[in-house]
Each structure stands twice: as structure tokens, then as C-alpha cells.
Design a protein around this motif. Sequence first.
Motif, PDB file in Angstrom:
ATOM      1  N   TYR A   2       0.897  -1.468  -0.072  1.00  9.21           N
ATOM      2  CA  TYR A   2      -0.185  -0.162   0.212  1.00  9.21           C
ATOM      3  C   TYR A   2       1.229   0.941   0.278  1.00  9.21           C
ATOM      4  O   TYR A   2       1.436   1.676   1.165  1.00  9.21           O
ATOM      5  N   ASP A  57      -2.998  -3.760  -1.997  1.00  8.41           N
ATOM      6  CA  ASP A  57      -4.450  -2.763  -1.283  1.00  8.41           C
ATOM      7  C   ASP A  57      -4.612  -1.474  -1.768  1.00  8.41           C
ATOM      8  O   ASP A  57      -4.455  -0.793  -0.860  1.00  8.41           O
ATOM      9  N   ASN A 103      -9.188  -1.018  -1.271  1.00  5.44           N
ATOM     10  CA  ASN A 103      -8.363  -0.953   0.689  1.00  5.44           C
ATOM     11  C   ASN A 103      -8.962  -1.237   1.186  1.00  5.44           C
ATOM     12  O   ASN A 103      -9.643  -0.933   1.576  1.00  5.44           O
ATOM     13  N   GLY A 118      -7.291  -2.922   4.207  1.00  2.00           N
ATOM     14  CA  GLY A 118      -5.818  -3.071   5.559  1.00  2.00           C
ATOM     15  C   GLY A 118      -5.038  -4.191   4.603  1.00  2.00           C
ATOM     16  O   GLY A 118      -5.498  -5.225   4.549  1.00  2.00           O
ATOM     17  N   VAL A 119      -4.316  -4.293   5.874  1.00  2.00           N
ATOM     18  CA  VAL A 119      -2.786  -5.476   5.667  1.00  2.00           C
ATOM     19  C   VAL A 119      -3.112  -6.687   5.414  1.00  2.00           C
ATOM     20  O   VAL A 119      -3.174  -7.774   5.316  1.00  2.00           O
ATOM     21  N   THR A 120      -3.934  -6.705   6.980  1.00  2.00           N
ATOM     22  CA  THR A 120      -5.094  -8.272   7.806  1.00  2.00           C
ATOM     23  C   THR A 120      -5.855  -8.967   6.295  1.00  2.00           C
ATOM     24  O   THR A 120      -4.922  -9.957   5.750  1.00  2.00           O
ATOM     25  N   ARG A 164     -10.176  -4.481  10.502  1.00  2.00           N
ATOM     26  CA  ARG A 164     -10.156  -3.799   9.720  1.00  2.00           C
ATOM     27  C   ARG A 164      -9.306  -2.409  10.969  1.00  2.00           C
ATOM     28  O   ARG A 164      -8.177  -1.700  10.849  1.00  2.00           O
ATOM     29  N   ASP A 165     -10.385  -2.290  12.301  1.00  2.00           N
ATOM     30  CA  ASP A 165      -9.626  -1.133  13.013  1.00  2.00           C
ATOM     31  C   ASP A 165      -8.516  -0.832  13.862  1.00  2.00           C
ATOM     32  O   ASP A 165      -8.213  -0.067  13.927  1.00  2.00           O
ATOM     33  N   ILE A 187      -5.125  -1.643  13.310  1.00  2.00           N
ATOM     34  CA  ILE A 187      -3.887  -1.411  12.708  1.00  2.00           C
ATOM     35  C   ILE A 187      -2.689  -1.201  13.201  1.00  2.00           C
ATOM     36  O   ILE A 187      -1.739  -0.568  12.440  1.00  2.00           O
ATOM     37  N   GLU A 245      -1.215  -5.613  14.680  1.00  2.00           N
ATOM     38  CA  GLU A 245      -2.368  -6.723  13.911  1.00  2.00           C
ATOM     39  C   GLU A 245      -1.029  -7.666  13.681  1.00  2.00           C
ATOM     40  O   GLU A 245      -1.824  -9.194  13.856  1.00  2.00           O
ATOM     41  N   ARG A 256       0.041   6.257  12.299  1.00  2.00           N
ATOM     42  CA  ARG A 256      -0.852   5.640  12.757  1.00  2.00           C
ATOM     43  C   ARG A 256      -1.223   6.572  13.859  1.00  2.00           C
ATOM     44  O   ARG A 256      -0.255   6.775  15.079  1.00  2.00           O
ATOM     45  N   ARG A 291      -9.730   1.884  20.123  1.00  2.00           N
ATOM     46  CA  ARG A 291      -8.806   0.969  19.059  1.00  2.00           C
ATOM     47  C   ARG A 291      -8.183  -0.308  19.737  1.00  2.00           C
ATOM     48  O   ARG A 291      -7.979  -1.376  20.028  1.00  2.00           O
TER      49      ARG A 291
END
Length: 317
Positions: free
Chosen positions: A10, A38, A65, A67-69, A170-171, A173, A176, A209, A215
Motif C-alpha cells: 500500500y 491494497d 483498500n 487493510g493489511v490483514t 480492519r480497525d 491498524i 495486527e 498511525r 482501538r
Amino acid sequence: MKISVIIPVYNKAEYVEQGLARTLTQDFDDFEVIVVDDGSTDGSGDICDRMASSDSRLRVVHTANGGVTAARRKGVEMAQGRYVVFADADDALLPGALKTLYETIEQTQADEVIARFRSQHGVVSPVVFSGFTDVVRPIWYIITGKNRFPVLWACIFRRELLTDVLDTPRDIIEGEDKLMQVKILVKRPKVYFSEACVYEYQVGLPNSRRRTLEREMLYDDLLHPLLAPFGAPLHAGFVLHQLKEYETFILQGQYDVRQDYYKKVITHLPDTNSFPFRSRFYSIPLYDRVVWLLPPTLSRPLIWLYKTIIKIKQRGL
């Protein structure tokens, strides 16, 4: 297919070409590289497409997009390899990495092999564990922020081990990758720690971030049930995890989190003196106990000093 290397991308146009080139020059005879773009907006996906056009081992998929997971999950769904290796787009596998990881997991018949890494400045991570290790201590190190071994990259996994571990919302960040590794380790796989250095990690890259209490509360709600079956030692580890997150909030000047959240969930610190001798490793250090007792205005300079000393000792790792 022996190995699938999965790389979420990303907005990494500055780094991705070099990292992919180093991965594709691995001296290994049977692997694929799956890049999950992503939703990049900086041309990263175009760079990956250009490189894939001249190398059949590289496959690129473009997604919205998520998120990385989600990107890693998509990569695992596409993977054809018996084993899976993860890498980040701004890092790189070192020469011989795939061969070393493959030979180690084959020879040991482990479910997961965790190796070592170095920074771009050449500083190599320490040997924390060696050989086969019970999962409880690595979990403790991960959840309390004490791990100086790789959590996701510089590892090789049997692909089936990754079932049901890539569902983090996704929340989440931040952290993870740690949560994913904990989900793997609570399955009690055979984990082998190798002293080989196989990965180069870019230390000190900008990170925009923002840590929020919402979170962190969600993260705690996901982490705590995973640890419950392991009993008192990892309960103490969970409390220490909460203390460490609290200290980070205080260092950032977010004093209100003490009353808004932490005083409600940490009603008392575990009495680890009652643990059996061998379990006293899983204790709450005196430093964290003192910080918890002090009001935020007094604890903040102590936290700053402690973290500065640790950073110097760890030389950037």
C-alpha cells in the motif's frame, strides 16, 4: 509449489521495486511471489505489474483498500505453496533466505520456523530462543512488547496453520501482526527458532498511525479470550500488556485514559509471588508497578527515561 511469498503493498512506490527484485533473486528452485496491491494510489501497483510482466513467478492482484490483514488473507487464499512466507513491501529477504527457511522446516518437521532479522544498518536481532520452544514464553514476549524476534516476517509457516488467523478487524491498524502470531501460537504448533538471519527490516520509517483508546479496547477484547486457556501466567502477561499500552498513552499526554479505561479494567495487579518458582518469569516488573501507582504527571518523565534507555540498549531494533 514449495513456498508462496506474500507481500501486501500500500503506497510503497519508493521501496517496492528494490524489495521485489531482491526476493526474485533468491537461490531457490520452486517459489512464487504474490503481491496484493491494497488500493495503492502512488503507482505501486503499476510497478508491480511491470515487474510481473517479465517474471512468471510474480503474481499481482489489485484490491480495494481493505487493510493489511485483508491483503494477507487474500494472498493466502491465492497461495499454491506448501509453505507461506510473509514480507513487507519496504523490507527485503536476504540472499539464501528461502532456501534456509525451507531446509529448516523440512529437517525439523516444525509447523513454523522463526528466524532472525537485521536492520538496514546491519544490526542483527539477538538470539531470544533456540530450537524447539513451548509456545507460552513466546506468547508472553509478544503480548508484553518484549519480543526482539520476528513476529510475522522472517518466519515460514505450514499453509494449513494459517486457517482462521487472518480475521482481525480492519480497525486494528497497529499490532495486527502480533495478534495474528498469537492466534497461531495458541493452536500449540511445533515452533522452531533458527539462529539464521534471513530478513532485512527497515527501522525508523515514518508512521502516521494514531493510537486511540477505542482501538486499544477492541484489541484487548480480541486478545484476552485467546489467552484464557493458559491460566494465571498469561493472565499476568495480559495485565502487563495493558500496563505497557497505558504507559504509551501517558507518554503521549493522554492522561484521561487512566480514569476512562485503565482504572476500570486493572482493578488489581496479579500477585505473581504466589506463582510456582518456574512461573515467576511471568511477573509484573517493579518499574511497571511503580508507574501504575504514580499519577500520570509524575509517571510520564519516568516512562520517557525508561523507554529512552531501552531504545539505546536495543540499538534501534
